[in-house]
Motif scaffolding. Structure first.
Motif, PDB file in Angstrom:
ATOM      1  N   UNK A  78     -38.290 -22.241  21.931  1.00  0.00           N
ATOM      2  CA  UNK A  78     -38.058 -21.231  21.154  1.00  0.00           C
ATOM      3  C   UNK A  78     -37.989 -21.744  19.743  1.00  0.00           C
ATOM      4  N   UNK A  79     -38.503 -20.932  18.722  1.00  0.00           N
ATOM      5  CA  UNK A  79     -38.546 -21.406  17.399  1.00  0.00           C
ATOM      6  C   UNK A  79     -37.768 -20.085  16.665  1.00  0.00           C
ATOM      7  N   UNK A  80     -37.096 -20.452  15.563  1.00  0.00           N
ATOM      8  CA  UNK A  80     -36.350 -19.660  14.768  1.00  0.00           C
ATOM      9  C   UNK A  80     -35.249 -18.661  15.631  1.00  0.00           C
ATOM     10  N   UNK A  81     -34.538 -19.674  16.046  1.00  0.00           N
ATOM     11  CA  UNK A  81     -33.506 -18.880  16.901  1.00  0.00           C
ATOM     12  C   UNK A  81     -32.007 -19.611  16.235  1.00  0.00           C
ATOM     13  N   UNK A  82     -31.054 -18.947  16.459  1.00  0.00           N
ATOM     14  CA  UNK A  82     -29.861 -19.610  15.864  1.00  0.00           C
ATOM     15  C   UNK A  82     -28.961 -20.006  17.274  1.00  0.00           C
ATOM     16  N   UNK A  83     -28.570 -21.245  17.287  1.00  0.00           N
ATOM     17  CA  UNK A  83     -27.896 -21.542  18.338  1.00  0.00           C
ATOM     18  C   UNK A  83     -26.370 -21.924  17.646  1.00  0.00           C
ATOM     19  N   UNK A  84     -25.249 -21.266  18.380  1.00  0.00           N
ATOM     20  CA  UNK A  84     -24.022 -21.210  17.783  1.00  0.00           C
ATOM     21  C   UNK A  84     -23.066 -21.806  18.854  1.00  0.00           C
ATOM     22  N   UNK A 132     -11.656 -19.960  17.856  1.00  0.00           N
ATOM     23  CA  UNK A 132     -11.800 -19.101  16.762  1.00  0.00           C
ATOM     24  C   UNK A 132     -12.971 -20.132  15.968  1.00  0.00           C
ATOM     25  N   UNK A 133     -12.855 -21.158  16.285  1.00  0.00           N
ATOM     26  CA  UNK A 133     -13.524 -22.336  15.035  1.00  0.00           C
ATOM     27  C   UNK A 133     -15.000 -22.210  15.410  1.00  0.00           C
ATOM     28  N   UNK A 134     -16.033 -22.076  14.486  1.00  0.00           N
ATOM     29  CA  UNK A 134     -17.233 -22.206  14.552  1.00  0.00           C
ATOM     30  C   UNK A 134     -17.603 -23.892  14.481  1.00  0.00           C
ATOM     31  N   UNK A 135     -18.096 -24.418  15.764  1.00  0.00           N
ATOM     32  CA  UNK A 135     -18.096 -25.986  15.465  1.00  0.00           C
ATOM     33  C   UNK A 135     -19.572 -26.179  14.756  1.00  0.00           C
ATOM     34  N   UNK A 136     -20.445 -25.318  15.448  1.00  0.00           N
ATOM     35  CA  UNK A 136     -22.256 -25.491  14.815  1.00  0.00           C
ATOM     36  C   UNK A 136     -22.854 -24.038  14.954  1.00  0.00           C
ATOM     37  N   UNK A 180     -13.963 -25.747  26.872  1.00  0.00           N
ATOM     38  CA  UNK A 180     -13.440 -25.075  25.846  1.00  0.00           C
ATOM     39  C   UNK A 180     -14.455 -24.333  25.018  1.00  0.00           C
ATOM     40  N   UNK A 181     -15.682 -24.450  25.302  1.00  0.00           N
ATOM     41  CA  UNK A 181     -16.934 -24.213  24.251  1.00  0.00           C
ATOM     42  C   UNK A 181     -17.429 -22.921  24.643  1.00  0.00           C
ATOM     43  N   UNK A 182     -17.814 -22.118  23.665  1.00  0.00           N
ATOM     44  CA  UNK A 182     -18.572 -21.093  24.057  1.00  0.00           C
ATOM     45  C   UNK A 182     -19.894 -21.000  23.194  1.00  0.00           C
ATOM     46  N   UNK A 183     -20.800 -20.933  23.903  1.00  0.00           N
ATOM     47  CA  UNK A 183     -22.302 -21.253  23.129  1.00  0.00           C
ATOM     48  C   UNK A 183     -23.154 -20.290  23.450  1.00  0.00           C
ATOM     49  N   UNK A 184     -23.827 -19.478  22.039  1.00  0.00           N
ATOM     50  CA  UNK A 184     -24.671 -18.306  22.300  1.00  0.00           C
ATOM     51  C   UNK A 184     -25.837 -18.896  21.174  1.00  0.00           C
ATOM     52  N   UNK A 185     -27.066 -17.966  21.991  1.00  0.00           N
ATOM     53  CA  UNK A 185     -28.410 -18.408  21.616  1.00  0.00           C
ATOM     54  C   UNK A 185     -28.684 -16.655  20.591  1.00  0.00           C
ATOM     55  N   UNK A 186     -28.845 -16.641  19.384  1.00  0.00           N
ATOM     56  CA  UNK A 186     -29.245 -15.601  18.626  1.00  0.00           C
ATOM     57  C   UNK A 186     -30.677 -15.557  18.509  1.00  0.00           C
ATOM     58  N   UNK A 206     -28.202   0.210  25.897  1.00  0.00           N
ATOM     59  CA  UNK A 206     -29.134  -0.323  25.022  1.00  0.00           C
ATOM     60  C   UNK A 206     -28.401  -1.386  24.141  1.00  0.00           C
ATOM     61  N   UNK A 207     -27.039  -0.940  24.110  1.00  0.00           N
ATOM     62  CA  UNK A 207     -26.201  -2.005  23.312  1.00  0.00           C
ATOM     63  C   UNK A 207     -25.875  -3.141  23.885  1.00  0.00           C
ATOM     64  N   UNK A 208     -25.914  -2.890  25.322  1.00  0.00           N
ATOM     65  CA  UNK A 208     -25.948  -4.472  26.249  1.00  0.00           C
ATOM     66  C   UNK A 208     -27.102  -5.233  25.968  1.00  0.00           C
ATOM     67  N   UNK A 209     -28.369  -4.602  25.879  1.00  0.00           N
ATOM     68  CA  UNK A 209     -29.412  -5.477  25.451  1.00  0.00           C
ATOM     69  C   UNK A 209     -29.378  -6.199  24.509  1.00  0.00           C
ATOM     70  N   UNK A 210     -28.834  -5.340  23.299  1.00  0.00           N
ATOM     71  CA  UNK A 210     -28.966  -5.817  22.036  1.00  0.00           C
ATOM     72  C   UNK A 210     -27.758  -7.061  21.993  1.00  0.00           C
ATOM     73  N   UNK A 211     -26.841  -6.679  22.429  1.00  0.00           N
ATOM     74  CA  UNK A 211     -25.839  -8.046  22.731  1.00  0.00           C
ATOM     75  C   UNK A 211     -26.167  -9.200  23.360  1.00  0.00           C
ATOM     76  N   UNK A 212     -27.131  -9.019  24.101  1.00  0.00           N
ATOM     77  CA  UNK A 212     -27.798 -10.169  25.048  1.00  0.00           C
ATOM     78  C   UNK A 212     -28.826 -11.016  23.942  1.00  0.00           C
ATOM     79  N   UNK A 213     -29.499 -10.028  22.969  1.00  0.00           N
ATOM     80  CA  UNK A 213     -30.474 -10.491  22.152  1.00  0.00           C
ATOM     81  C   UNK A 213     -29.684 -11.220  21.036  1.00  0.00           C
ATOM     82  N   UNK A 214     -28.695 -10.992  20.779  1.00  0.00           N
ATOM     83  CA  UNK A 214     -27.932 -11.505  19.585  1.00  0.00           C
ATOM     84  C   UNK A 214     -27.174 -12.675  20.088  1.00  0.00           C
ATOM     85  N   UNK A 215     -26.660 -12.576  21.442  1.00  0.00           N
ATOM     86  CA  UNK A 215     -25.625 -13.471  21.641  1.00  0.00           C
ATOM     87  C   UNK A 215     -25.843 -14.006  23.361  1.00  0.00           C
ATOM     88  N   UNK A 216     -27.104 -14.473  23.469  1.00  0.00           N
ATOM     89  CA  UNK A 216     -27.228 -14.971  24.920  1.00  0.00           C
ATOM     90  C   UNK A 216     -26.371 -15.971  25.226  1.00  0.00           C
TER      91      UNK A 216
END
Ligand code: DC
Length: 652
Positions: free
Chosen positions: A215-221, A226-230, A262-268, A330-340
């Motif tokens: 994947x190119x141009x995605x954001x990994x978080x 509450x703290x964003x580590x990355x 204890x980590x929550x990781x998502x891909x936008x 549709x909202x569930x789908x958008x959620x997944x695309x923004x925060x897989x």
């Protein structure tokens, strides 16, 4: 031909940090030996950057420190003196042209890591750095000061050690983290080590379905509570059991040592569109394809292999007609695309890790010199330190910068030590020396050893040095009378003496050969090679240096005449050839070795003749030497006589 220089500094580890520190120290005049257990030096460097060696990053200091995960404050001083631009200059001067690629990564123009490795090895050789293959078991200290290293082949005396063993990453290259134990034994704190710049494993089964997808141009978080580590945009890819690629490697370093649960990781997957805009875009796409099944409607939004994954995770029936999809769906789908979501459950381990997070605590090390604050004369450099950075040449920069600092400081310590010695020049002169020369079998070694004990001096058996060269010649299969071949041999070997509990050990290229040199074959080879001026020259400084630093009883053939002409006491031990041959014959018999007296006598006479008729440094009584004939007296009596003479001559 390089003369044998005493080793001032032992560098433990022949990696990037080790080599640069050795070169810098040697350029500054120190005698340096690199000890490494690996068959080939610089193995990790050779495979770094996929075999292309990303040796630094052509960035500013500020940018550099933004890319350091651990140890940035500690590294400031070293990097400011020898940072990216100095590293580039250093390699260009060694004849390795460089280029800067995307992300300011610096590579050799040839794209060959081996060119970088060979440049370092070549320069080390040019500077007279010696290498010894062997495992360093521990660093020896006395009163909080380094005195030597214990290798599996024997002891190497030295005044400084640069510990540059590397971390635990890529253990196949020989990097197994021995340095941590060695440092810990000397009182250093070692923080827990973790694989870093490593792939991550995820518990989601679907990762394997996407294996190979990049994947190119995605954001990994990644968040911890509450703290964003990355949170960074870039490239990543899916592996059989998780994720990898540039973003993931960086993330792995950020979260090294954390409790992954204890980590929550998502891909936008659509970082350039905010949620509302994305929602509009999805709505527009859906209206354009209202009659398609849901599973066939995502081609414009997602890469192919992710479609079944997203369909499944959305909970929307794959066959559902797009015009039937509710706003909620549709909202569930958008959620997944923004925060897989991804659940990190492990990492790829040491074999996969590019670098080590954690290591020897930097608070116990002087950041200017890399010298240990606990042990004087111990310097620590490279990956073994608790300092690491991002991919892109930052970690090799750490190795080169800290190696440079350590090499510079260690050499300075040596030259300060030498000038202090020179200033009090009478320390040199005030050292006491008893020279004992004489033919083989006159009892030199037994008498010298006991006299040394009596006075508390060290006993130096110089014959062992010639024997080591004789042994080396035998092992190499060269003719000991072939002068050119023996001279050639000298260029590739090291001979050194070490003392363990007062016992002399002779080291041939770091290997303890003290036992192996005691054969008749080696005796004859030693006698032959000792007639060559190049061999005598090769060993001279080493012998004088020992006498400069210690009170000695030194035995040999030319100690009173050539090696130590200023020795305060010179003894010439003799006995008739028959008596000496008889002693030798009895010795061999006692050891169960078959021998014929006449043959022993003949060998001995030949050696006597050769030793006393050679052109250079022949065996003879020094003008101010005293002859002691041991033919008629026993060992105790001989020792008494020598002790009496020495007391009188040395005034002790
Ligand atoms: O003392 P030894 O037998 O171990 O010595 C071995 C050989 O080395 C001997 O044949 C002569 C030579 N030798 C020498 O030429 N000069 C010395 N100072 C010591 C030994």
């Amino acid at each position: 031909m390089t003369a044998v220089k005493r080793t001032d500094i032992v560098v433990v580890g022949g990696g990037a940090a080790g080599y640069i520190s050795a070169i810098i120290a040697a350029r500054n005049g120190a005698g340096v030996t690199i000890a490494d257990k690996a068959k080939r030096p610089l193995m990790k460097l050779r495979i770094s950057g996929k075999g292309r060696c990303n040796l630094t990053n052509n960035c500013t200091d500020r940018e550099f420190f933004d890319n350091i995960f651990r140890g940035d404050k500690f590294l400031r001083s070293a990097v400011s003196r020898f940072g990216p631009s100095e590293i580039m200059e250093f390699f260009e001067e060694l004849g390795v042209p460089l280029k800067t690629e995307r992300g300011r990564r610096v590579f050799p123009v040839s794209d060959k890591a081996a060119d970088v490795a060979e440049a370092l090895i070549g320069e080390a050789e040019r500077c007279g750095v010696r290498t010894v293959r062997g495992e360093v078991v521990r660093i020896l200290t006395d009163g909080g000061k380094v005195t030597g290293v214990q290798t599996d082949g024997g002891v190497i005396d030295c005044s400084a050690v640069i510990l540059a063993t590397g971390g635990r990453s890529y253990p196949g290259t020989g990097s197994t983290g021995d340095g941590y134990r060695i440092a810990r034994e000397l009182g250093h704190t070692v923080t827990k080590t973790y694989p870093a710049l490593v792939s991550l494993r995820c518990s989601e089964d679907w990762c394997s379905e996407a294996e190979g997808l990049s994947l190119r141009n995605v954001t990994l978080t990644c968040r911890e509570g509450k703290k964003t580590l990355f949170s960074e945009m870039g490239e990543m890819l899916f592996t059989r059991d998780g994720i990898s690629g540039p973003l993931v490697l960086t993330l792995s370093s950020v979260i090294a040592g954390k409790d992954y649960s204890g980590l929550k990781t998502t891909i936008d997957l659509k970082p350039s569109l905010d949620r509302a805009t994305l929602d509009k875009r999805v709505l527009r796409d859906m209206s354009a394809m209202s009659n398609r099944e849901f599973k066939n409607s995502l081609g414009d939004l997602l890469p192919k292999s992710l479609i079944p994954v997203i369909v499944k995770l959305s909970g929307i029936s794959p066959e559902k007609k797009v015009n039937g999809i509710t706003a909620d769906e549709r909202s569930r789908l958008t959620d997944l695309l923004k925060e897989l979501p991804l659940t990190i459950c492990g990492d790829g381990g040491w074999n996969d890790a590019i670098v080590t997070a954690g290591g020897i605590a930097t608070k116990e090390i002087d950041p200017k010199t890399m010298e240990s604050k606990l042990v004087s004369g111990l310097y620590i450099a490279g990956e073994v330190l608790d300092a690491d950075g991002a991919t892109g040449g930052y970690n090799l920069t750490i190795a080169f910068s800290t190696g440079h600092a350590a090499g510079t400081a260690a050499a300075e310590r040596i030259s300060e030590g030498l000038s202090a010695e020179k200033e009090t020049d009478n320390t040199v002169k005030s050292m006491k020396a008893i020279a004992i020369d004489g033919p083989a079998g006159a009892g030199k070694s037994s008498i010298a050893r006991r006299v040394a004990k009596e006075f508390g001096f060290i006993y130096v058996d110089t014959g062992a040095l010639y024997r080591a060269i004789g042994l080396s010649a035998i092992r190499s299969g060269i003719d000991v009378h072939d002068r050119a071949a023996v001279i050639g041999l000298l260029a590739g070997i090291d001979v050194d003496l070490a003392y363990v509990n007062g016992e002399q050990k002779v080291l041939l290229c770091g290997e303890d050969v003290s036992g192996e040199i005691r054969t008749e074959a080696v005796s004859m080879a030693a006698s032959a090679v000792s007639a060559l001026p190049e061999v005598r020259e090769f060993l001279l400084e080493l012998q004088r240096d020992l006498a400069r630093r210690n009170d000695v009883v030194m035995d040999g053939r030319d100690i009173g005449t050539v090696v130590l002409p200023d020795a305060g006491c010179k003894i010439f031990l003799t006995a008739t050839a028959e008596e000496r041959a008889m002693r030798r014959y009895k010795e061999l018999k006692a050891k169960g070795i078959y021998a014929v007296y006449e043959a022993v006598l003949e060998d001995l006479k030949k050696r006597d003749y050769d030793d006393s008729h050679r052109d250079i440094a022949p065996l003879k009584l020094a003008d101010d030497g005293i002859e002691v004939d041991t033919t008629e007296i026993d060992l105790d009596e001989a020792v008494n006589r020598v002790v009496r003479i020495a007391k009188e001559r040395l005034g002790i």
